[in-house]
Scaffold this active site. Structure first.
Site, PDB file in Angstrom:
ATOM      1  CE  LYS A  76      -4.127   1.829   2.230  1.00 30.46           C
ATOM      2  NZ  LYS A  76      -4.645   2.288   0.959  1.00 30.46           N
ATOM      3  N   GLY A  81       6.472   0.758   5.826  1.00 27.20           N
ATOM      4  CA  GLY A  81       7.388  -0.151   5.121  1.00 27.20           C
ATOM      5  C   GLY A  81       7.440   0.121   3.629  1.00 27.20           C
ATOM      6  CB  CYS A  82       4.759   0.618   1.129  1.00 28.75           C
ATOM      7  SG  CYS A  82       3.958  -0.984   1.423  1.00 28.75           S
ATOM      8  CB  THR A  83       6.916   5.272   2.837  1.00 27.77           C
ATOM      9  OG1 THR A  83       5.506   5.440   2.663  1.00 27.77           O
ATOM     10  CG2 THR A  83       7.623   6.601   2.639  1.00 27.77           C
ATOM     11  CB  ALA A  86       8.812   3.801  -2.508  1.00 31.62           C
TER      12      ALA A  86
END
Length: 191
Positions: A76, A81-83, A86
């Site tokens: 998401k 974690g995704c940020t 990325a």
């Protein structure tokens, strides 16, 4: 006191029925997805895709033909974690470019969400939006997950390094974010 016991009993019965319905629905989704998904292995052809992306672009595997692709799947936009993942991939973009490798992120988020995510963190890598989850399923990353005893369908954080001929050179599943981008870069440089 009998009133309290009687009122708590129907509430328990109500809560017992609710998870059962969710579990049946999730089981149906899981079996549909599992039946449609062959397990991918290194050396297999990478499943093709053409999906909407951030900035109104179309992100397709075919558009990167002849180059290596580090395709990473994440759950998401704009979550911790995704940020971090990325940002780490984006920080290495020049080194990936030197290794003739394009980094592409993919999640089930909407293109508008990708736009906000890219703008907020000044990301330059392409982000593909797989709202139908067909590509996620084709790569075997749309899986049943569990959190605090609750089961649900979601993205298993994974990365696929695809060689210039369109074959899967390396697969990382159940990725832990710290240091992962550097590990993928090292594999891309060695390929």
């Amino acid at each position: 006191m009998a009133t309290k016991a009687a009122s708590s009993k129907p509430a328990a019965a109500k809560s017992d029925a609710k998870p059962k319905v969710k579990t049946e629905k999730q089981a149906a989704v899981k079996s549909e997805t599992a039946a449609a998904v062959p397990a991918l292995a290194e050396g297999d052809p990478a499943p093709a895709f053409a999906l909407p992306g951030a900035g109104g672009e179309t992100v397709s595997l075919a558009s990167f033909a002849g180059r290596k692709v580090a395709l990473y799947f994440y759950p998401k936009d704009d979550t911790s974690g995704c940020t971090k993942e990325a940002i780490e991939f984006n920080a290495l973009r020049d080194k990936f470019a030197k290794a003739k490798t394009v980094v592409v992120g993919m999640s089930p988020d909407l293109p508008k969400s990708h736009d906000k995510f890219r703008d907020k963190y000044e990301l330059t890598l392409p982000l593909a939006a797989d709202e139908t989850k067909e590509t996620l399923a084709a790569y075997g990353v749309w899986v049943e997950k569990s959190m605090y005893g609750r089961k649900y369908m979601g993205v298993e954080r994974s990365t696929f390094l695809i060689d210039p001929s369109g074959r899967i050179a390396k697969i990382w599943r159940k990725v832990k974010v710290p240091g992962h981008a550097e590990e993928v870069l090292a594999a891309a440089e060695a390929l």
